[in-house]
Write a protein that holds these residues in place. Structure first.
Motif, short mmCIF file in Angstrom:
data_model
loop_
_atom_site.label_atom_id
_atom_site.label_comp_id
_atom_site.label_asym_id
_atom_site.label_seq_id
_atom_site.Cartn_x
_atom_site.Cartn_y
_atom_site.Cartn_z
N ALA A 84 -6.26 0.76 6.53
CA ALA A 84 -7.66 1.07 6.81
C ALA A 84 -8.56 0.49 5.73
CB ALA A 84 -7.86 2.58 6.91
N ALA A 85 -8.17 0.64 4.47
CA ALA A 85 -8.98 0.10 3.37
C ALA A 85 -9.08 -1.41 3.47
CB ALA A 85 -8.38 0.52 2.03
N GLN A 86 -7.99 -2.08 3.79
CA GLN A 86 -8.00 -3.53 3.94
C GLN A 86 -8.93 -3.94 5.08
OE1 GLN A 86 -6.62 -6.04 2.15
NE2 GLN A 86 -7.35 -7.59 3.56
N THR A 87 -8.82 -3.28 6.21
CA THR A 87 -9.65 -3.60 7.37
C THR A 87 -11.13 -3.41 7.07
OG1 THR A 87 -7.89 -3.00 8.91
CG2 THR A 87 -10.13 -2.98 9.78
N LEU A 88 -11.46 -2.33 6.36
CA LEU A 88 -12.85 -2.02 6.05
C LEU A 88 -13.37 -2.73 4.80
CD1 LEU A 88 -12.70 1.80 6.82
CD2 LEU A 88 -13.76 0.01 8.23
N GLY A 89 -12.47 -3.32 4.03
CA GLY A 89 -12.88 -3.99 2.80
C GLY A 89 -13.29 -3.02 1.72
N LEU A 90 -12.54 -1.91 1.58
CA LEU A 90 -12.83 -0.89 0.58
C LEU A 90 -11.68 -0.80 -0.41
CD1 LEU A 90 -14.05 1.93 2.99
CD2 LEU A 90 -15.44 0.21 1.82
N ALA A 91 -11.94 -0.28 -1.59
CA ALA A 91 -10.89 -0.05 -2.58
C ALA A 91 -10.07 1.17 -2.17
CB ALA A 91 -11.50 0.17 -3.96
N MET A 92 -8.87 1.28 -2.74
CA MET A 92 -8.02 2.43 -2.43
C MET A 92 -7.37 2.95 -3.70
SD MET A 92 -4.70 2.74 -0.01
CE MET A 92 -3.60 4.11 -0.23
N GLY A 93 -7.35 4.27 -3.84
CA GLY A 93 -6.59 4.93 -4.90
C GLY A 93 -5.36 5.56 -4.30
N VAL A 94 -4.20 5.29 -4.87
CA VAL A 94 -2.95 5.80 -4.29
C VAL A 94 -2.54 7.15 -4.84
CG1 VAL A 94 -2.07 3.53 -3.69
CG2 VAL A 94 -1.48 4.52 -5.90
N GLY A 95 -3.33 7.71 -5.74
CA GLY A 95 -3.02 9.04 -6.24
C GLY A 95 -2.19 9.00 -7.51
N SER A 96 -1.66 10.15 -7.87
CA SER A 96 -0.95 10.33 -9.12
C SER A 96 0.35 9.53 -9.16
CB SER A 96 -0.64 11.81 -9.32
OG SER A 96 0.17 11.98 -10.46
N GLN A 97 0.60 8.94 -10.31
CA GLN A 97 1.84 8.20 -10.52
C GLN A 97 2.88 9.04 -11.28
OE1 GLN A 97 2.08 4.69 -9.41
NE2 GLN A 97 0.48 5.73 -8.28
N ARG A 98 2.54 10.29 -11.55
CA ARG A 98 3.41 11.12 -12.37
C ARG A 98 4.81 11.25 -11.80
NH1 ARG A 98 2.43 17.42 -14.06
NH2 ARG A 98 4.32 17.61 -15.31
N VAL A 99 4.91 11.52 -10.51
CA VAL A 99 6.23 11.68 -9.90
C VAL A 99 7.03 10.39 -10.05
CG1 VAL A 99 7.47 12.12 -7.76
CG2 VAL A 99 5.44 13.43 -8.29
N ALA A 100 6.40 9.26 -9.81
CA ALA A 100 7.10 7.98 -9.91
C ALA A 100 7.52 7.69 -11.35
CB ALA A 100 6.22 6.85 -9.39
N LEU A 101 6.70 8.09 -12.33
CA LEU A 101 7.03 7.85 -13.73
C LEU A 101 8.14 8.75 -14.23
CD1 LEU A 101 3.46 7.43 -15.26
CD2 LEU A 101 5.15 5.64 -14.87
N GLU A 102 8.21 9.95 -13.70
CA GLU A 102 9.16 10.93 -14.22
C GLU A 102 10.41 11.10 -13.37
OE1 GLU A 102 7.03 14.56 -14.95
OE2 GLU A 102 5.76 13.63 -16.48
N SER A 103 10.48 10.39 -12.24
CA SER A 103 11.66 10.53 -11.38
C SER A 103 11.81 9.26 -10.54
CB SER A 103 11.52 11.75 -10.47
OG SER A 103 10.59 11.47 -9.44
#
Length: 147
Positions: A84-103
């Motif tokens: 949706a962000a790509q289609t609309l030409g908007l930026a996107m935040g994917v949220g917290s990276q904590r889970v990915a960093l710690e597991s």
């Protein structure tokens, strides 16, 4: 780490489970009333909302943001939001990276999103505590990315 992943799943359950909490408490918007003020003299076609962010042009200064980082079922949600962000030409935040960093639970946070949103900024939420912890181990996740 299971508690953190469960917390991320709880966030998704709250959002996907309907608006029961909002019905009880309200959104706060019911206190506001706006007076209609038409602007017929404005040429709407002449308005350009485009902006540049990190060298990428956005159609408007808006960001699709989420709290979907980490939980496995977040991958589909983030994929749809990225499309949706790509289609609309908007930026996107994917949220917290904590889970990915710690597991190993990095659902919805991998570079795979870039194939769905090649032209827009994809932003992440990195906690200072997690960066400091990784720095102590010699692994700093806050290095500049290539996209």
């Amino acid at each position: 780490m299971k508690d953190l992943t469960q917390r991320k799943n709880d966030h998704l359950d709250i959002v996907l489970g309907g608006m029961s909490g909002i019905k009880q408490r309200g959104t706060g918007f019911d206190r506001w009333r706006f007076e209609h003020c038409a602007l017929p003299e404005i040429d709407l076609d002449a308005i350009d909302l485009r902006v540049s962010l990190f060298g990428k042009t956005l159609n408007a200064p808006l960001l699709i943001s989420s709290m979907t980082g980490g939980a496995r079922r977040a991958a589909d949600i983030n994929r749809h939001l990225a499309q949706a962000a790509q289609t609309l030409g908007l930026a996107m935040g994917v949220g917290s990276q904590r889970v990915a960093l710690e597991s190993e639970n990095n659902g919805g946070l991998t570079r795979e999103l870039r194939q769905f949103a090649p032209d827009i900024p994809l932003l992440a939420n990195l906690g200072a505590a997690q960066i400091a912890a990784k720095n102590r181990t010699g692994l700093c996740p806050a290095r500049g990315g290539d996209d």
